[in-house]
Design an enzyme around this catalytic site. Structure first.
Site, mmCIF file in Angstrom:
data_model
loop_
_atom_site.group_PDB
_atom_site.id
_atom_site.type_symbol
_atom_site.label_atom_id
_atom_site.label_comp_id
_atom_site.label_asym_id
_atom_site.label_seq_id
_atom_site.Cartn_x
_atom_site.Cartn_y
_atom_site.Cartn_z
ATOM 1 N N HIS A 67 -31.920 -50.075 4.599
ATOM 2 C CA HIS A 67 -31.272 -51.272 3.030
ATOM 3 C C HIS A 67 -32.896 -50.467 2.520
ATOM 4 O O HIS A 67 -33.687 -49.977 2.511
ATOM 5 C CB HIS A 67 -31.305 -52.055 3.303
ATOM 6 C CG HIS A 67 -31.262 -52.982 2.310
ATOM 7 N ND1 HIS A 67 -31.880 -52.779 1.185
ATOM 8 C CD2 HIS A 67 -30.163 -53.120 2.340
ATOM 9 C CE1 HIS A 67 -31.267 -53.850 0.304
ATOM 10 N NE2 HIS A 67 -30.007 -53.727 0.802
ATOM 11 N N SER B 33 -23.771 -55.714 -6.938
ATOM 12 C CA SER B 33 -23.358 -56.734 -7.347
ATOM 13 C C SER B 33 -21.822 -57.373 -6.730
ATOM 14 O O SER B 33 -20.853 -56.864 -7.687
ATOM 15 C CB SER B 33 -24.022 -56.375 -8.636
ATOM 16 O OG SER B 33 -24.775 -56.722 -9.299
HETATM 17 P P1 13P Z 1 -26.530 -58.201 -4.066
HETATM 18 O O1 13P Z 1 -25.009 -57.947 -4.097
HETATM 19 O O2 13P Z 1 -26.931 -59.582 -4.263
HETATM 20 O O3 13P Z 1 -26.102 -56.976 -5.278
HETATM 21 O O4 13P Z 1 -27.089 -57.144 -2.987
HETATM 22 C C1 13P Z 1 -26.494 -55.957 -2.268
HETATM 23 C C2 13P Z 1 -27.295 -55.065 -1.192
HETATM 24 O O5 13P Z 1 -28.238 -55.507 -1.696
HETATM 25 C C3 13P Z 1 -26.553 -55.602 0.016
HETATM 26 O O6 13P Z 1 -27.180 -55.001 0.724
#
Ligand code: 13P
Length: 261
Positions: free
Chosen positions: A105, A220
């Site tokens: 990640h 998002s």
């Molecule tokens: P958001 O959905 O808060 O943008 O985060 C995405 C994410 O990093 C999932 O691993």
């Protein structure tokens, strides 16, 4: 948005919730609401998985019981055991009831200096334990602005997805770093281009295994944009951060699949 297509043939999409370092307090009621809301019709269209913090994983797995919702961890160490204070082995994730793990990640690549090589070693550790590795890739804002997105994706795919990846042991999650937690989402045509590129790379390297490997979009994703995003060709589900912390929103994202054929 221009082209709306149906989901990739022969691939069951998956909506995965990455709780990140959240979830203390209301996690039991969250899980109960997810189990109740993930009805038979939805379950036939889409898989669901949640990735709580490692310390909550065993409890979350127990709360899920025999519901058809998978659970996993957000990271694993490359080794099965040893002197690695604070780390979690892939085998321990299995012991805690998990079947999946995120590796690479962007928050770990940045916060913990994880290189492609480290990420690949973690993916192999996941396979060793019998876990599905969700390998995360994605360009930084500066890389997109300078037109290097596809080069970055090619390099990350080559370096972080080990030989031996197939559709059963690996999911690729494309998360543009600048779209994570910002409310910014790429144009549908940009998502389509990136996913088509990733698919091509996976097919060239893994043949049919690459053709049927799930490629998730993350960054998002919300109930309000999930319908458009999930309908893009080669988008086989979502990796969701913020919106996975409210069961209503997370289920709302899954709803994008209810009427898809
Ligand atoms: P958001 O959905 O808060 O943008 O985060 C995405 C994410 O990093 C999932 O691993």
């Amino acid at each position: 948005m221009k082209e709306i297509v149906t989901m990739t043939p022969d691939i069951t999409p998956i909506v995965a919730g990455n709780w990140k370092m959240n979830g203390s307090g209301n996690s039991q009621s969250m899980v109960r609401e997810l189990v109740e809301g993930f009805d038979t019709e939805l379950r036939q269209k889409v898989d669901m998985a949640i990735f709580p913090p490692a310390i909550l994983l065993e409890r979350v797995s127990n709360w899920l019981g025999d519901a058809t919702i998978a659970s996993g961890a957000q990271d694993c160490h490359a080794n099965a055991s040893g002197a690695h204070t604070g780390d979690t082995a892939a085998e321990m994730i299995v012991d805690a009831g998990g079947s999946m793990v995120l590796v690479g990640h962007s928050e770990r690549r940045v916060d913990h200096n994880e290189s492609n090589k480290i990420v690949a070693t973690k993916a192999e550790a996941a396979w060793r334990a019998g876990l599905v590795a969700f390998v995360c890739i994605g360009e930084l804002e500066a890389e997109r602005r300078s037109g290097n997105t596809l080069d970055v994706l090619a390099e990350q795919l080559a370096g972080s997805v080990p030989d031996g990846a197939n559709a059963a042991n690996t999911v690729v999650a494309y998360e543009p770093v600048w779209a994570i937690g910002t409310g910014l989402v790429p144009e549908a045509s940009d998502v389509e281009e990136a996913h088509a590129f990733i698919r091509k790379q996976l097919v060239e390297r893994f043949g049919n295994g690459g053709a049927t490997m799930r490629i998730l979009y993350g960054g998002s994703v919300k109930p309000g944009n999930a319908g458009e995003l999930m309908a893009i060709k080669n988008v086989d589900g979502a990796l969701v951060g913020g919106a996975s912390l409210k069961s209503e929103d997370f289920l709302g994202i899954c709803e994008a699949y209810r009427n898809m054929t």
